[in-house]
Design a protein around this motif. Structure first.
Motif, PDB file in Angstrom:
ATOM      1  N   SER A  27      41.722  82.034  88.212  1.00  7.16           N
ATOM      2  CA  SER A  27      42.772  81.598  87.969  1.00  7.16           C
ATOM      3  C   SER A  27      42.579  81.745  86.066  1.00  7.16           C
ATOM      4  CB  SER A  27      43.015  80.751  87.976  1.00  7.16           C
ATOM      5  OG  SER A  27      42.643  79.481  87.719  1.00  7.16           O
ATOM      6  N   PRO A  28      43.548  81.601  84.938  1.00  5.90           N
ATOM      7  CA  PRO A  28      42.914  81.676  84.145  1.00  5.90           C
ATOM      8  C   PRO A  28      42.437  79.863  83.986  1.00  5.90           C
ATOM      9  CG  PRO A  28      45.142  82.537  84.168  1.00  5.90           C
ATOM     10  CD  PRO A  28      44.777  82.033  85.778  1.00  5.90           C
ATOM     11  N   ARG A  29      43.194  79.292  84.154  1.00  5.63           N
ATOM     12  CA  ARG A  29      42.563  77.801  84.081  1.00  5.63           C
ATOM     13  C   ARG A  29      40.865  77.807  84.341  1.00  5.63           C
ATOM     14  NH1 ARG A  29      46.722  73.442  86.795  1.00  5.63           N
ATOM     15  NH2 ARG A  29      48.606  74.479  85.520  1.00  5.63           N
ATOM     16  N   ALA A  30      40.450  78.625  85.307  1.00  3.32           N
ATOM     17  CA  ALA A  30      38.802  78.413  85.638  1.00  3.32           C
ATOM     18  C   ALA A  30      37.927  79.375  84.560  1.00  3.32           C
ATOM     19  CB  ALA A  30      38.843  79.380  87.090  1.00  3.32           C
ATOM     20  N   LEU A  31      38.846  80.693  83.471  1.00  2.00           N
ATOM     21  CA  LEU A  31      38.107  81.175  82.330  1.00  2.00           C
ATOM     22  C   LEU A  31      38.049  79.896  81.614  1.00  2.00           C
ATOM     23  CD1 LEU A  31      39.855  84.325  82.837  1.00  2.00           C
ATOM     24  CD2 LEU A  31      37.891  83.961  83.652  1.00  2.00           C
ATOM     25  N   LEU A  32      39.066  79.154  81.779  1.00  2.00           N
ATOM     26  CA  LEU A  32      38.792  77.889  80.561  1.00  2.00           C
ATOM     27  C   LEU A  32      38.002  76.984  80.695  1.00  2.00           C
ATOM     28  CD1 LEU A  32      39.873  76.809  77.861  1.00  2.00           C
ATOM     29  CD2 LEU A  32      42.047  75.480  79.334  1.00  2.00           C
ATOM     30  N   GLY A  33      37.424  76.787  82.317  1.00  2.00           N
ATOM     31  CA  GLY A  33      36.841  76.012  82.422  1.00  2.00           C
ATOM     32  C   GLY A  33      35.239  75.989  82.184  1.00  2.00           C
ATOM     33  N   ARG A  75      44.340  75.648  91.490  1.00  2.00           N
ATOM     34  CA  ARG A  75      44.947  76.406  93.152  1.00  2.00           C
ATOM     35  C   ARG A  75      44.438  75.701  94.464  1.00  2.00           C
ATOM     36  NH1 ARG A  75      42.297  82.171  91.991  1.00  2.00           N
ATOM     37  NH2 ARG A  75      45.008  82.793  91.001  1.00  2.00           N
ATOM     38  N   GLY A  76      43.549  74.313  94.158  1.00  2.00           N
ATOM     39  CA  GLY A  76      43.076  73.163  95.103  1.00  2.00           C
ATOM     40  C   GLY A  76      41.885  73.824  95.971  1.00  2.00           C
ATOM     41  N   GLY A  77      42.048  75.152  96.370  1.00  2.00           N
ATOM     42  CA  GLY A  77      40.817  74.938  97.304  1.00  2.00           C
ATOM     43  C   GLY A  77      39.489  74.916  97.033  1.00  2.00           C
ATOM     44  N   LEU A  78      38.881  73.984  97.493  1.00  2.00           N
ATOM     45  CA  LEU A  78      37.243  74.219  97.522  1.00  2.00           C
ATOM     46  C   LEU A  78      36.470  75.170  97.626  1.00  2.00           C
ATOM     47  CD1 LEU A  78      35.239  71.783  95.977  1.00  2.00           C
ATOM     48  CD2 LEU A  78      34.877  71.163  98.834  1.00  2.00           C
ATOM     49  N   GLY A 100      38.083  74.652  86.611  1.00  2.00           N
ATOM     50  CA  GLY A 100      39.188  74.816  86.991  1.00  2.00           C
ATOM     51  C   GLY A 100      40.428  75.569  87.439  1.00  2.00           C
ATOM     52  N   GLU A 101      39.334  76.085  88.573  1.00  2.00           N
ATOM     53  CA  GLU A 101      39.555  76.385  89.811  1.00  2.00           C
ATOM     54  C   GLU A 101      40.219  75.447  91.229  1.00  2.00           C
ATOM     55  OE1 GLU A 101      41.412  80.135  91.881  1.00  2.00           O
ATOM     56  OE2 GLU A 101      40.483  79.474  89.952  1.00  2.00           O
ATOM     57  N   LEU A 102      40.058  74.706  90.535  1.00  2.00           N
ATOM     58  CA  LEU A 102      40.245  73.556  91.816  1.00  2.00           C
ATOM     59  C   LEU A 102      41.326  72.883  91.450  1.00  2.00           C
ATOM     60  CD1 LEU A 102      39.078  71.718  94.060  1.00  2.00           C
ATOM     61  CD2 LEU A 102      38.222  71.076  92.845  1.00  2.00           C
ATOM     62  N   TRP A 103      41.654  73.112  90.036  1.00  2.00           N
ATOM     63  CA  TRP A 103      43.073  72.129  89.532  1.00  2.00           C
ATOM     64  C   TRP A 103      43.996  73.377  89.822  1.00  2.00           C
ATOM     65  CZ3 TRP A 103      43.429  72.553  83.396  1.00  2.00           C
ATOM     66  CH2 TRP A 103      45.211  72.044  82.872  1.00  2.00           C
ATOM     67  N   VAL A 142      34.780  80.818  92.796  1.00  2.00           N
ATOM     68  CA  VAL A 142      34.937  81.287  90.980  1.00  2.00           C
ATOM     69  C   VAL A 142      34.082  80.919  90.279  1.00  2.00           C
ATOM     70  CG1 VAL A 142      36.508  80.869  89.534  1.00  2.00           C
ATOM     71  CG2 VAL A 142      37.709  81.450  91.912  1.00  2.00           C
ATOM     72  N   GLY A 143      33.696  79.679  90.551  1.00  2.00           N
ATOM     73  CA  GLY A 143      32.726  79.090  89.379  1.00  2.00           C
ATOM     74  C   GLY A 143      31.211  79.834  89.648  1.00  2.00           C
ATOM     75  N   PHE A 144      30.548  80.590  90.686  1.00  2.00           N
ATOM     76  CA  PHE A 144      30.083  81.090  90.876  1.00  2.00           C
ATOM     77  C   PHE A 144      30.111  82.934  90.490  1.00  2.00           C
ATOM     78  CE2 PHE A 144      26.726  84.359  93.329  1.00  2.00           C
ATOM     79  CZ  PHE A 144      25.789  83.792  93.225  1.00  2.00           C
TER      80      PHE A 144
END
Length: 161
Positions: free
Chosen positions: A81-87, A119-122, A114-117, A128-130
């Protein structure tokens, strides 16, 4: 100004720029380009002229593109997600203050949070982090390679002019 002082400043910019290719808070490629441009200017562009500087500038632009494209492709490949990129970006900046472990883990943790925020799925957040971290790693390697190609181009024009 004394050309030797200008050349020393140019060398310092290139060295700091090389460090900046892996440290997210320093504009590494821009500093390398600035140092090489300054070195060419110190000698009135007699050895490294317009063609050499243009090639070096194109390589610098390519490094910026590689940075952007590699991190986006790594993130998009795993559905970030865009939040993951920002994170990931914020994690990279904060990670600088924690040395090598922070540089390695910061983008990963930032993207995952950012992705957790978003979409919520661990499981998705870890994926996404990896993926984002791998993209950032590929981008960092590309920037280092391109920065050395910029320096090699400068040296080739300098030596063979």
């Amino acid at each position: 100004m004394d050309p030797n002082v200008i050349l020393a400043l140019a060398a310092l910019l290139v060295i700091v720029g090389l460090a900046g290719t892996v440290l997210p808070v320093l504009p590494g490629v821009l500093l390398v380009f600035g140092g090489l441009f300054l070195a060419a200017w110190a000698e009135d562009f007699t050895r490294v002229g317009a063609v050499g500087i243009t090639i070096i500038g194109i390589l610098a632009a390519l490094a910026f593109a590689a940075d952007f494209v590699a991190s986006l492709l790594g993130a998009k490949r795993v559905g970030a997600s865009p939040r993951a990129l920002l994170g990931a970006s914020l994690g990279g900046i904060v990670g600088v203050f924690f040395g090598i472990p922070g540089l390695l883990l910061g983008p990963f943790l930032g993207a995952a949070l950012g992705e957790l925020w978003a979409r919520g799925g661990l499981k998705q957040a870890g994926k996404v982090g990896f993926g984002t971290w791998v993209g950032l790693l590929i981008a960092a390697i590309a920037k280092v390679v391109i920065a050395f190609a910029m320096i090699a181009t400068f040296l080739a024009f300098y030596a063979f002019s």
